[in-house]
Scaffold this active site. Structure first.
Site, PDB file in Angstrom:
ATOM      1  N   GLU A  21      41.533   7.743   5.543  1.00  0.00           N
ATOM      2  CA  GLU A  21      40.520   6.702   5.218  1.00  0.00           C
ATOM      3  C   GLU A  21      39.261   7.432   5.414  1.00  0.00           C
ATOM      4  OE1 GLU A  21      40.462   2.458   6.032  1.00  0.00           O
ATOM      5  OE2 GLU A  21      42.509   2.018   5.173  1.00  0.00           O
TER       6      GLU A  21
ATOM      7  N   HIS B  84      41.361   3.002   0.524  1.00  0.00           N
ATOM      8  CA  HIS B  84      42.475   2.632   0.686  1.00  0.00           C
ATOM      9  C   HIS B  84      43.530   3.454  -0.014  1.00  0.00           C
ATOM     10  CE1 HIS B  84      42.206  -1.965   1.619  1.00  0.00           C
ATOM     11  NE2 HIS B  84      41.563  -1.435   2.744  1.00  0.00           N
TER      12      HIS B  84
ATOM     13  N   ASP C  60      39.840  -6.383   6.736  1.00  0.00           N
ATOM     14  CA  ASP C  60      38.346  -6.086   6.044  1.00  0.00           C
ATOM     15  C   ASP C  60      37.867  -7.230   5.827  1.00  0.00           C
ATOM     16  OD1 ASP C  60      39.013  -3.356   5.333  1.00  0.00           O
ATOM     17  OD2 ASP C  60      39.975  -3.811   3.758  1.00  0.00           O
TER      18      ASP C  60
ATOM     19  N   HIS D 237      34.780   1.651   1.685  1.00  0.00           N
ATOM     20  CA  HIS D 237      36.105   2.527   2.401  1.00  0.00           C
ATOM     21  C   HIS D 237      36.957   2.527   1.453  1.00  0.00           C
ATOM     22  CE1 HIS D 237      37.508  -1.674   3.100  1.00  0.00           C
ATOM     23  NE2 HIS D 237      38.739  -1.027   3.543  1.00  0.00           N
TER      24      HIS D 237
HETATM   25 ZN    ZN Z   1      40.485  -1.890   3.991  1.00  0.00          ZN
END
Ligand code: ZN
Ligand code: ZN
Length: 472
Positions: A352, A417, A428, A415
């Protein structure tokens, strides 16, 4: 004679009481008297570096337009930097009203300023080539002339003409870098901007109005609020003057030349702005209002990017617009979207990525993303988790806040995924709620970059709301 420190010059005087042929052997020289002679070498390679000039600038050609109190100082400092050729342009003659803040002597009254300054420079700098022209800035809207120079420096203190000149450069596509500089009265300060074509940041960035985002007539760098009477009419002469002393003009010249030399030496590669801030005592005594920038400004002489996120000349024009049902909007420049997509977790082993969004609140519920922080070595990353090491990310937010005069700030996070179409996880949502609680005065936005698509979210009283793309 070659020595470890370079070439050394030695002088000796040989003399004898009678006439003799020059002694060619050691035996014959014994009867001669030998005295040392002090040798002062007058040669360019030696003198330029020894007197503080940079020999690598000797092939540079600079066009200086305007040689009043600021321009004449600029001319001298450009000369002392070792620049090889300076062409000076000014349509005025030297008058006594300028005497105390100009480099010219009183006996040059009534000379064309450009000619007189060129004459002075020629006397002072033996290897400098100088030409002078009795013209104005707007006469130089000629691409063939301009493109012959490495740099143009404008010191005329006339924003309208400067903007017209800049319009010409943008339209004609001439690739010459330009430094614009100006000072404000009452010792309050001065400004210089370096506009490098093809780089983000241009003269118009310095004229975007801070509140409305449209182009204004007063520079957003200024310390005195516009539309106030700053000129003075001295008794006995019909002309109006902005009061300032030689310290103000010299200081302004110095920040301009600092940009010029930095650019010509290859140290400055992006469009840059610099200001110096003086005391407000005299301006306040005159009853002048000062701008918010004056109050918050703490970066005198520091070079900052000139780029303004709302400039309609040099900033991105292609956006993806996301909107929520309740009317919140996020504008994401296409270029930034492409950069975000490079972090997609397309490979089975890719981890990530995450960062903070830096942007500008256009209106209360609208944000324009300006940039974002990117993963740091100190962040903790796995296939399905990410933990920011907040110090380094936060430091970038603070820097953006300072150099944009508090325009840009933290507006959310992004971010990735490892799923095609991303959905926010429970962690989140919890994380976003914490961010919302810490910044309850404004909406925050959260971008999640999936393998195939990108989703954007905001929070509405603790509820996660997805935004949809507004069709063009
Ligand atoms: Zn996330
Ligand atoms: Zn611009």
């Amino acid at each position: 004679m070659a020595t470890p420190s370079g070439k050394t010059w030695v002088g000796v005087k040989l003399s004898l009481d009678k006439k003799r042929a020059f002694p060619l052997t050691f035996e014959k020289i014994r009867s001669w008297k030998i005295e040392p002679i002090f040798v002062e070498v007058f040669n360019k390679e030696l003198m330029l570096p020894r007197s503080g000039a940079n020999p690598s600038l000797e092939n540079k050609k600079v066009l200086l337009i305007g040689c009043g109190s600021v321009g004449s100082e600029i001319a001298h400092k450009l000369g002392s930097a070792g620049i090889g050729r300076i062409d000076i342009v000014d349509p005025d003659k030297f008058s006594t009203s300028n005497l105390y803040r100009h480099t010219l002597n009183g006996n040059m009254t009534d000379w064309p300023k450009a000619l007189a300054v060129a004459f002075q420079l020629q006397e002072k700098f033996p290897w400098l080539k100088v030409n002078s022209y009795y013209n104005s800035l707007l006469d130089y809207r000629k691409s063939d002339i301009l493109s012959a120079y490495d740099l143009v420096v404008i010191a005329i203190g006339a924003p309208t003409h400067e903007r017209l000149f800049h319009d010409y450069l943008v339209k004609s596509g001439v690739k010459v870098p330009v430094i614009y500089n100006w000072l404000e009265g009452y010792g309050i300060g001065g400004h210089a901007v370096l506009d490098i074509p093809g780089q983000p940041g241009c003269l118009r960035c310095a004229y975007v109005e801070p509140n409305t985002g449209i182009r204004g007539l007063a520079s957003n760098l200024n310390f005195i609020e516009p539309n106030q009477n700053v000129v003075k009419n001295y008794a006995g002469c019909g002309e109006m003057f902005i009061p300032y002393g030689a310290i103000s003009s010299t200081q302004t010249a110095l920040i301009a030349v600092d940009l010029a030399v930095g650019y010509l030496e290859g140290k400055l590669t992006e469009s840059t702005k610099v200001s110096w801030k003086g005391d407000s005592l005299d301006a306040k005594h005159e009853g002048l209002n000062l701008t918010p920038r004056y109050q918050i400004f703490t970066s005198s002489l520091k070079k900052h990017p000139l780029r303004h996120p709302l400039c309609d000349v040099c900033q991105p024009k292609e956006f993806i617009t996301y909107q929520s049902k309740c009317g919140k909007r996020l504008y994401l420049p296409q270029t930034l979207n492409q950069k975000l997509c490079t972090y997609r977790q397309q490979e089975p082993e890719s981890v990530e990525s995450a960062g903070l969004l830096i942007g500008y609140y256009n209106q209360k519920d609208e944000v324009l993303i300006d940039t974002f922080t990117t993963p740091k070595a100190s962040d903790h990353r796995t296939r399905t988790t990410f933990k920011l090491e907040s110090h380094s990310h936060q430091a970038e937010i603070e820097k953006a806040y300072t150099i944009s005069d508090q325009l840009l700030g933290y507006v959310g996070t992004w971010h990735t995924h490892p799923e095609n179409i991303p959905h926010p996880s429970n962690p989140d949502k919890t994380d976003w709620r914490t961010h919302e609680e810490d910044n309850h005065d404004r909406p925050l936005f959260f971008i999640v970059v999936g393998i195939k698509t990108t989703s954007v979210y905001t929070l509405e009283k603790g509820n996660v709301i997805e935004l949809s793309i507004v069709p063009k």
